[in-house]
Each structure stands twice: as structure tokens, then as C-alpha cells.
Write an enzyme that holds these catalytic residues in place. Structure first.
Site, PDB file in Angstrom:
ATOM      1  N   TYR A  22      58.047  36.242  53.891  1.00  7.47           N
ATOM      2  CA  TYR A  22      58.247  35.253  52.816  1.00  7.47           C
ATOM      3  C   TYR A  22      59.643  35.369  52.231  1.00  7.47           C
ATOM      4  O   TYR A  22      60.122  36.471  51.949  1.00  7.47           O
ATOM      5  CB  TYR A  22      57.250  35.503  51.683  1.00  7.47           C
ATOM      6  CG  TYR A  22      55.837  35.087  51.978  1.00  7.47           C
ATOM      7  CD1 TYR A  22      55.513  33.756  52.233  1.00  7.47           C
ATOM      8  CD2 TYR A  22      54.816  36.029  51.964  1.00  7.47           C
ATOM      9  CE1 TYR A  22      54.201  33.381  52.490  1.00  7.47           C
ATOM     10  CE2 TYR A  22      53.496  35.662  52.214  1.00  7.47           C
ATOM     11  CZ  TYR A  22      53.201  34.334  52.483  1.00  7.47           C
ATOM     12  OH  TYR A  22      51.906  33.968  52.725  1.00  7.47           O
ATOM     13  N   LYS A  40      38.077  59.909  36.846  1.00  4.18           N
ATOM     14  CA  LYS A  40      37.989  58.510  36.415  1.00  4.18           C
ATOM     15  C   LYS A  40      38.661  57.596  37.447  1.00  4.18           C
ATOM     16  O   LYS A  40      39.435  58.060  38.287  1.00  4.18           O
ATOM     17  CB  LYS A  40      38.660  58.352  35.046  1.00  4.18           C
ATOM     18  CG  LYS A  40      40.142  58.698  35.031  1.00  4.18           C
ATOM     19  CD  LYS A  40      40.685  58.826  33.600  1.00  4.18           C
ATOM     20  CE  LYS A  40      42.166  59.161  33.606  1.00  4.18           C
ATOM     21  NZ  LYS A  40      42.655  59.549  32.269  1.00  4.18           N
TER      22      LYS A  40
END
Ligand SMILES: *Cc1c(COP(=O)(O)O)cnc(C)c1O
Length: 355
Positions: free
Chosen positions: A249, A34
Site C-alpha cells: 500500500y 492479566k
């Protein structure tokens, strides 16, 4: 190419061997692929495994259709509850549905193959234990559907010696007695396979997921499981940095000494969790180099000496050894499942058979 995932199929084979060595005689393997095979690429993984496993399991019907369109012919079990608008696809693509609720019997088309998921304690999907007799009635009433199995899913098999596993198992055995023996029965995920070998829970098949990709469920290490993924990128740009200057940042990291900052074109948009900022290392020319500064969407920084970091140098993010998703999972306080399913589909993947 900004980065590339290299999936080692020989290691996948090794993990299949490790799995099979834990199985009782005649127990079938249902390979859980999956979510794009936990991020590794469902179709290539299925192609490689199709002759080595019995079934495939996926979460959604779309994933099952994708496998059929890629000429995968193994039986495929769809874990999700049937969605009304898509129910005709089970027959059209030869997919096995999961009945998770008494009402699901009513919406499946005649002839649909299905298995019943019983909720014995997970409380996610599945028919509750208390409705087992009603499920049996529907199973008999809806005889134009084709039931091939019953199953349940453990909530805590990732921990060895968890008593809830035995409680769920007892409930499942009670349910199993109600139904014909000819139906296949299965309960075990990776945790149950590796941590509960002595508990009589393998029945006719196991649903093996994360172990295929090289990880144990939970904290325990299993020495014959090997991480199958390698992740490589390169230094896109370098610049000198002086002691006291910041990177990225928020200026979250300050250079302790003069050195070089390299920018690697991989970020949280690729699947590097931002919470890993300033926490992990990569390898350049066999040497470990620290990641520095906040991880941004498409880039992260690394820091070292001028001799160590050069423009264009290969950067190994995962080496299949000490640098791997399991290590990241513990740094990020999560599980390897979440690290590998985060690999963005846009990243190129190469499938290597030999080491
Ligand atoms: C994901 C899943 C599995 C596989 O679990 P692993 O821990 O990865 O082995 C098995 N059964 C069901 C129902 C699942 O959703």
C-alpha cells in the site's frame, strides 16, 4: 496455519528463578497474568506456574473466572474495581476482590474476600492516601467481608533511582501501620523488584508481571531474564521484483536492485504494529531478511535475493534472541508489554517445555 507462537516454558522457569533470586526470605510470588498473560495465554501459563508461585493476579473478574474454569486453584486477586452487576462472582468462584474506593465496601456480598488498593501516587485506581482513616473505619464496619491484604502500585519503578518510589513507599508504610499486621501487604511490580532491591518494599509478596515473560521494566537490560516467545510463519508467495518497483500500500518501499519479494501471512491484525513498516527484520535459514512495504492487515513483505527467499520457507519473526518484542518495542517507540499483548488470540500457540 499462517503463523505460530512458541512459548518456551523452560525459559519461563528461568525467569521465575531470576525473580526468586531477588526476593527476601518468605516473600510470596503473585504472578501477574492479566490480559491473557501479556498475550502468551493465561490458562497454559497458569497451569505451568500453579505449583511454582503462590498467587495469580488478573485485571478483570472474567479473567479470574476463566482460570477457575480451567481448574486453577491458587488464590487469585482481581485488580479492577468491583462492577456491581458481577459482584456475586467473587464468592461463587472464590476470587479475591480489590476495594479501590470507599463505596466498594457497600457493594461486595457478605463473605467476599478482598484486599484494599491504596493510591499513593499512581492516581489510577485505589483509595486516596488522604482517605486512609475512612478506609480503616469501613474495614472495621464491614466485618462480614473478609479482608486479607492491602497494597499499592508504583508509578515510576521502571526507572531506577526515581524518588517518587520512595515517596509512595513512605505513604504506604503510614497506611500499613493503621491496619492489623496479619493482613498481607504488597507493593512491588517488576521494576520495584529488580531496580529497588535495597529499598524495603517487598513486604509479604511481590506482583511480578513482565519479568515472567522475559523483559525488564524500562530501558535497563537484566541479563538473566529471557524472552520466552518465538514466532514462526512461512513464505506464502514469492515474486520477482525489478529495481525501482514498489511493494505494498502506498508504494512506500522501492526495490534498490532486482530481487525477490516474499509475502508472509502475518499483519497488524495479528499484532505486528503498522508503525514497524520497513523497520524490522526476520530470519530465513538463519539469515536476516528485511521487512519491506507497509504492513497490511494480514500480510507483510520481505525482500532479498532469489537464493534467500523461497516459497514455503520458514520465516522466524521472533527467535528468542536478537529478534524479540523488546527490540520491536524500541523500534515502535513503545514497551514490550504492548507488543506481546497485541498478539491476536487467533494465532496458534504451542507450549514447549524443553529447549
Ligand atoms: C500490571 C500490574 C503489575 C505487574 O506489573 P509489571 O510491571 O508487569 O511487573 C503489578 N501490579 C498491578 C496493580 C498491575 O496493574
Amino acid at each position: 496455519m499462517r503463523s505460530e507462537l512458541v512459548i518456551h516454558l523452560s525459559k519461563l522457569d528461568g525467569n521465575i528463578q531470576a525473580l526468586k533470586s531477588r526476593l527476601n526470605k518468605n516473600v510470596k510470588v503473585m504472578a501477574v497474568i492479566k490480559d491473557n498473560a501479556y498475550g502468551h495465554g493465561a490458562v497454559p501459563i497458569a497451569k505451568h506456574l500453579s505449583s511454582k508461585v503462590d498467587w495469580f493476579c488478573v485485571a478483570t473478574i472474567e479473567e479470574g473466572i476463566e482460570l477457575r474454569n480451567a481448574d486453577i486453584n491458587n488464590p487469585i486477586l482481581i485488580f479492577e474495581a468491583p462492577r456491581l452487576e458481577l459482584v456475586s462472582n467473587y464468592i461463587q468462584f472464590g476470587l479475591t476482590a480489590t476495594v479501590s474506593d470507599l463505596s466498594d465496601f457497600e457493594i461486595l456480598k457478605e463473605g467476599t474476600e478482598y484486599q484494599i488498593n491504596f493510591d499513593t501516587g499512581m492516581r489510577r485506581l485505589g483509595i486516596p492516601f488522604d482517605e486512609r482513616e475512612k478506609a480503616l473505619e469501613r474495614f472495621k464496619t464491614y466485618s462480614k467481608l473478609n479482608c486479607t491484604g492491602i497494597y499499592t502500585h508504583f508509578a515510576s519503578a521502571d526507572e531506577p533511582h526515581n524518588k517518587s518510589v520512595f515517596e509512595q513507599l513512605e505513604k504506604f508504610k503510614i497506611i500499613k501501620k493503621l491496619f492489623p499486621d496479619s493482613l498481607m501487604a504488597h507493593t512491588a511490580n517488576t521494576g520495584a523488584i529488580f531496580h529497588y532491591r535495597d529499598a524495603d518494599l517487598q513486604f509479604d509478596a511481590v506482583r511480578a508481571g513482565v519479568c515472567l515473560y522475559g523483559y525488564a521494566a524500562g530501558e535497563t537490560d537484566i541479563s538473566d531474564l529471557k524472552s520466552i516467545v518465538e514466532w514462526n510463519s512461512f513464505v506464502m508467495q514469492t515474486r520477482p521484483i525489478r529495481k525501482g518497483e514498489s511493494v505494498g500500500y502506498g508504494g512506500s518501499w522501492i526495490a534498490p536492485e532486482d530481487g525477490v519479494v516474499g509475502t508472509v501471512p502475518v499483519g497488524y491484525g495479528d499484532g505486528v504494529q503498522r508503525i514497524l513498516s520497513n523497520k524490522f527484520q526476520v530470519k530465513i535459514n538463519g539469515q536476516k531478511v528485511q521487512q519491506v512495504g507497509r504492513i497490511s492487515m494480514d500480510y507483510f513483505g520481505i525482500y532479498g535475493s532469489k537464493a534467500l527467499i523461497g516459497k514455503g520457507d520458514k520465516v522466524t519473526i521472533f527467535d528468542g534472541e536478537s529478534l524479540n518484542p523488546k527490540q520491536w518495542a524500541s523500534l515502535a517507540n513503545t514497551i514490550p508489554y504492548e507488543i506481546t499483548t497485541s498478539f491476536n488470540k487467533k494465532i496458534e500457540r504451542q507450549y514447549l517445555l524443553k529447549k
